[in-house]
Design a protein around this motif. Structure first.
Motif, PDB file in Angstrom:
ATOM      1  N   GLU A  57      97.698  53.303 -41.422  1.00  0.00           N
ATOM      2  CA  GLU A  57      96.039  52.766 -42.855  1.00  0.00           C
ATOM      3  C   GLU A  57      97.383  54.331 -43.729  1.00  0.00           C
ATOM      4  N   ILE A  58      97.404  54.055 -45.408  1.00  0.00           N
ATOM      5  CA  ILE A  58      97.607  54.721 -46.529  1.00  0.00           C
ATOM      6  C   ILE A  58      96.640  54.887 -47.105  1.00  0.00           C
ATOM      7  N   VAL A  59      95.805  55.417 -47.222  1.00  0.00           N
ATOM      8  CA  VAL A  59      94.151  55.864 -48.113  1.00  0.00           C
ATOM      9  C   VAL A  59      94.623  56.555 -49.680  1.00  0.00           C
ATOM     10  N   LEU A  60      94.766  55.590 -50.343  1.00  0.00           N
ATOM     11  CA  LEU A  60      94.432  56.455 -51.757  1.00  0.00           C
ATOM     12  C   LEU A  60      92.853  56.370 -52.464  1.00  0.00           C
ATOM     13  N   ASP A  61      92.511  57.294 -52.730  1.00  0.00           N
ATOM     14  CA  ASP A  61      91.186  57.940 -53.534  1.00  0.00           C
ATOM     15  C   ASP A  61      90.164  56.206 -52.755  1.00  0.00           C
ATOM     16  N   ARG A  76     100.657  51.666 -59.569  1.00  0.00           N
ATOM     17  CA  ARG A  76     100.900  52.480 -60.792  1.00  0.00           C
ATOM     18  C   ARG A  76     100.358  53.456 -60.716  1.00  0.00           C
ATOM     19  N   LYS A  77      99.482  53.838 -59.542  1.00  0.00           N
ATOM     20  CA  LYS A  77      99.195  55.687 -59.665  1.00  0.00           C
ATOM     21  C   LYS A  77     100.352  55.795 -58.777  1.00  0.00           C
ATOM     22  N   ILE A  78     101.130  55.642 -58.411  1.00  0.00           N
ATOM     23  CA  ILE A  78     102.298  56.470 -57.368  1.00  0.00           C
ATOM     24  C   ILE A  78     104.209  56.516 -57.963  1.00  0.00           C
ATOM     25  N   GLY A  79     104.152  57.368 -58.746  1.00  0.00           N
ATOM     26  CA  GLY A  79     105.015  57.439 -58.996  1.00  0.00           C
ATOM     27  C   GLY A  79     106.665  57.670 -58.510  1.00  0.00           C
ATOM     28  N   MET A  80     107.309  56.851 -57.945  1.00  0.00           N
ATOM     29  CA  MET A  80     108.493  56.936 -57.611  1.00  0.00           C
ATOM     30  C   MET A  80     109.912  57.534 -58.538  1.00  0.00           C
ATOM     31  N   VAL A  81     110.614  58.716 -57.509  1.00  0.00           N
ATOM     32  CA  VAL A  81     111.878  59.036 -58.399  1.00  0.00           C
ATOM     33  C   VAL A  81     112.875  59.003 -57.092  1.00  0.00           C
ATOM     34  N   ASN A 153     101.183  57.677 -65.486  1.00  0.00           N
ATOM     35  CA  ASN A 153      99.928  58.760 -65.259  1.00  0.00           C
ATOM     36  C   ASN A 153      99.706  59.057 -64.166  1.00  0.00           C
ATOM     37  N   PRO A 154     101.447  58.478 -63.612  1.00  0.00           N
ATOM     38  CA  PRO A 154     100.655  58.945 -61.776  1.00  0.00           C
ATOM     39  C   PRO A 154      99.582  59.638 -61.544  1.00  0.00           C
ATOM     40  N   GLU A 155      99.346  59.682 -60.489  1.00  0.00           N
ATOM     41  CA  GLU A 155      98.252  60.567 -59.573  1.00  0.00           C
ATOM     42  C   GLU A 155      99.517  61.171 -58.868  1.00  0.00           C
ATOM     43  N   ILE A 156     100.619  60.888 -58.134  1.00  0.00           N
ATOM     44  CA  ILE A 156     101.035  61.343 -57.399  1.00  0.00           C
ATOM     45  C   ILE A 156     102.608  60.911 -57.620  1.00  0.00           C
TER      46      ILE A 156
ATOM     47  N   TYR B 375     109.946  47.390 -59.477  1.00  0.00           N
ATOM     48  CA  TYR B 375     108.310  47.300 -58.552  1.00  0.00           C
ATOM     49  C   TYR B 375     107.137  49.004 -58.128  1.00  0.00           C
ATOM     50  N   ALA B 376     108.344  49.521 -57.576  1.00  0.00           N
ATOM     51  CA  ALA B 376     107.707  51.130 -58.164  1.00  0.00           C
ATOM     52  C   ALA B 376     106.991  51.763 -59.337  1.00  0.00           C
ATOM     53  N   LEU B 377     107.970  51.265 -60.273  1.00  0.00           N
ATOM     54  CA  LEU B 377     106.966  51.271 -61.379  1.00  0.00           C
ATOM     55  C   LEU B 377     105.710  50.469 -62.132  1.00  0.00           C
TER      56      LEU B 377
END
Lengths: 241, 471
Positions: A57-61, A76-81, A153-156, B375-377
């Motif tokens: 499981e991956i539980v966010l909020d 949308r809540k999780i940004g990735m670089v 505006n990601p949370e993480i 997708y990540a966006l």
């Protein structure tokens, strides 16, 4: 805020993640280290579901992201670089940044442009607003990629080796931006091979090996007093990091 | 009064029942003077004169349809034409497919050789190289009875004469009447004919009503010696002096009788077909490629995916000439449909399969990281596809798409096979009148070249613009 429970990931029959348990609190800046092939990147990619976990499981909020079929909304809540920046080559810097918020109708185009300009100004990149990615240096690309994430505006934010593809003199401009984010309280997970950076930047570090978390401690403790044998070998191999 | 009304009504009903609104369609191959050939933009000849008499007798309007000789039987069989008249001889094989009328012409097949040839009688053709028209009486007769001659089967009897002119063959075997008009000063006809043959017309099997009508008309004409008259009329056709010299030949091919109009008509149709087919091709290709990609990424649209897989496999695995013929003779079997439209559809469907593969390759040429970043966006599959992947793919596939369209323009030339008057057919028509292939072929070759060069320039400009936009 983010809880990972018993996460596993298999590619064909090869087990890459073998039961990961991790609690991320708001404001945590967690470094993920480990030998190559240990599943660091896979862990990050599972968290925002670019890779679909085999189980766990991956539980966010309070929301289990794995069950939720609306991956695009939770993402949308999780940004990735990414290591390779992955800027959209056919769009200029501004268009890269505003594409997603405008397409998802999170803000009007005018508002998105205003926000993007503001963010670019803060890191002195407003000059390259209309440049295309193939005209930018690696450092500029990665900073644009980070801003493209920030406008959502990601949370993480997940960083997958953000400086590995950069020339040494460019690394500073990217890590400086990351420091600013940390100081503003952004929650971050960072996969990196730069041990000095991880040590000074992260407040918490996890050591991943054989698909499981072998150590999960504060940055200072883990580097100064490694317990796990594999961690010891790993650090000594890297040497004077 | 009541009686008149009744008669008018019954005529109305009768004509309403008959095949195509008061039209009688005769199918021929206009390249066989004096039986059928082009004069101006009209097909005329002995067969056409007779056909006209039949139409007059029935009170219908005659429509002449020009197709390849080997397609005439299938045209009649499928009801696309009411009857065929093209100097067709009775053979057992043909009579299994269609019904033959009584003979209206008794023709002789003769042997033509160059003056300096060592062939002096018909026995001399053994072991020689002989040109004939594909599917003609001469072809069937020689194939069956002269196993040791080497047959060169030309699509047009004109090409057979050209072969003889160029010494590519030792002799030509063809009908006596056109032969006497075709031979040059350097050629002679052997004194004894190879065989005597008779021509009949053909109707769909079981259409006895039309068969009997034609038989009656032919009998009447024969009794009045009118057929001989027709023949003499049409043999006078070439009494006009043959132009000599390059300029004269050019004049004959292009200006005389406004023959350039064929080329303009052909050019118009070629461009129409190519343009229409490009649009259909892009539409089908995009639908096919995208549905495949949607299926591979999301598992949706399985049926469309399977259809498009089959579509691409079938189209890429069969010759385009065959596809054209299947669409025309099988799918639009008994429909009265515009030939250009058939061409647009056939070539569009053909091109779509190739465009689909080009787009598929274009999509897979885009780095996986672009998908992941999208997708990540938080973007959905459709948004990533539309806003990120496709715009970049189009840039990558533009050269390949350009090539496909250039190929398509040239490919339209096979439309001549089902009788579409496009450029190649236009040149064929002119050559069948002037008995000279040089100018018609050179002119349309030049036109094709100009079209394709312009096209590739346009594509270059487009590519450069897209690249500039990025830099």
């Amino acid at each position: 805020m983010l809880e990972i429970k018993n996460l596993t990931k298999k590619f064909d029959n090869k087990v890459v993640l073998n039961g990961i348990n991790l609690n991320v609190n708001k404001g945590d800046v967690i470094g993920i280290i480990g030998p190559s092939g240990c599943g660091k990147s896979t862990l990050l990619r599972c968290i925002n579901l670019i890779e679909i976990p085999t189980s766990g499981e991956i539980v966010l909020d309070g929301d289990n992201l794995v069950d939720n079929k609306k991956h695009n909304i939770t993402r949308r809540k999780i940004g990735m670089v990414f290591q390779q920046f992955n800027l959209f080559n056919h769009l200029n810097v501004l268009e890269n940044i505003i594409l997603s918020p405008v397409a998802l109708k999170l803000m009007s185009k005018d508002e998105a442009i205003r926000r993007a300009t503001e963010l670019l100004k803060k890191i002195d990149l407003e000059d390259i607003m209309y440049s295309y990615p193939n005209r930018l240096s690696g450092g500029q690309k990665q900073r644009v990629a980070i801003i493209r994430t920030l406008i959502m505006n990601p949370e993480i934010i997940l960083f997958d080796e953000p400086t590995s593809a950069l020339d040494p003199e460019m690394i500073g401009e990217v890590t400086n931006l990351m420091r600013k984010l940390r100081d503003n309280g952004m929650t971050m997970l960072v996969v990196s091979h730069e041990m000095n950076f991880v040590k000074s930047f992260c407040n918490r570090v996890i050591f991943l090996s054989d698909g499981i978390i072998k150590e999960d401690r504060s940055s200072k403790e883990l580097f100064e007093n490694p317990k796990d044998d594999k961690l010891k070998t790993f650090l000594s191999k890297i040497g004077n990091y | 009064m009541k009686k008149v009304l009744l008669i008018v009504l019954s005529i109305f009903m009768l004509t309403g029942c008959s095949s195509k609104h008061n039209e009688l369609i005769v199918v021929t191959e206009a390249g066989f003077a004096p039986y059928e050939y082009y004069e101006g933009n009209k097909i005329v000849g002995v067969d056409i004169d007779i056909a006209k008499k039949v139409a007059d007798y029935l009170g219908k309007k005659l429509v002449v349809k020009d197709v390849a000789f080997d397609s005439i039987i299938s045209e009649v069989k499928t009801g696309k034409g009411d009857f065929g008249a093209a100097g067709i001889s009775y053979t057992e094989e043909r009579s299994k497919e269609v019904d033959f009328t009584i003979n209206y012409i008794d023709s002789k097949q003769v042997v033509i050789v160059n003056n300096n040839s060592d062939i002096y009688n018909t026995e001399g053709i053994n072991n020689k190289k002989i040109a004939v028209q594909l599917g003609s009486v001469a072809d069937t007769y020689l194939t069956e009875n002269y196993k040791d001659v080497e047959l060169i089967r030309e699509k047009k009897f004109l090409a057979a004469i050209e072969d003889l002119k160029d010494n590519k063959v030792d002799a030509v075997v063809m009908d006596e009447i056109p032969a006497s008009k075709l031979i040059t000063d350097n050629m002679r006809i052997l004194p004894n004919e190879l065989l005597t043959d008779s021509y009949g017309m053909i109707v769909k099997k079981g259409n006895t009503e039309l068969l009997e009508t034609i038989n009656k008309v032919i009998n009447d004409l024969k009794n009045n010696n009118e057929i001989d008259e027709f023949l003499l009329n049409h043999m006078g056709i070439k009494s006009k002096k043959e132009s000599s010299g390059i300029l004269g030949k050019f004049y004959d091919s292009v200006i005389y009788n406004a023959r350039y109009k064929y080329i303009l008509e052909g050019l118009k149709n070629t461009l129409l077909i190519a343009l229409g087919a490009v649009l259909i091709g892009i539409l089908l290709g995009t639908i096919s490629a995208i549905s495949n990609n949607i299926y591979e990424n999301t598992g949706k649209l399985k049926i469309l995916h399977l259809i498009s897989k089959a579509y691409v496999t079938v189209i890429r695995g069969t010759p385009s000439t065959l596809q054209l013929m299947i669409i025309y003779y099988v799918i639009f079997r008994s429909m009265d449909i515009n030939m250009v439209l058939v061409g647009i559809m056939a070539f569009g469907i053909n091109s779509g399969a190739y465009v689909s593969e080009i787009i598929r390759a274009g999509i897979s040429s885009i780095d996986k990281g672009q998908w992941e970043a999208g997708y990540a966006l938080g973007l959905k599959y459709s948004q990533v596809m539309k806003k990120i992947i496709l715009p970049q793919s189009i840039r990558n596939i533009l050269p390949a798409l350009g090539n496909e369209f250039i190929t398509l323009v040239k490919e339209t030339s096979i439309g001549a096979y089902i009788g579409i008057i496009e450029l190649t057919k236009a040149s064929d028509i002119i050559a069948s009148r002037t008995y000279d292939y040089f100018f018609p072929l050179m002119i349309i070759a030049l036109i094709y070249l100009v079209i394709t060069v312009i096209l590739s320039k346009l594509i270059n400009v487009l590519e450069r613009r897209l690249n500039n936009a990025r830099n």
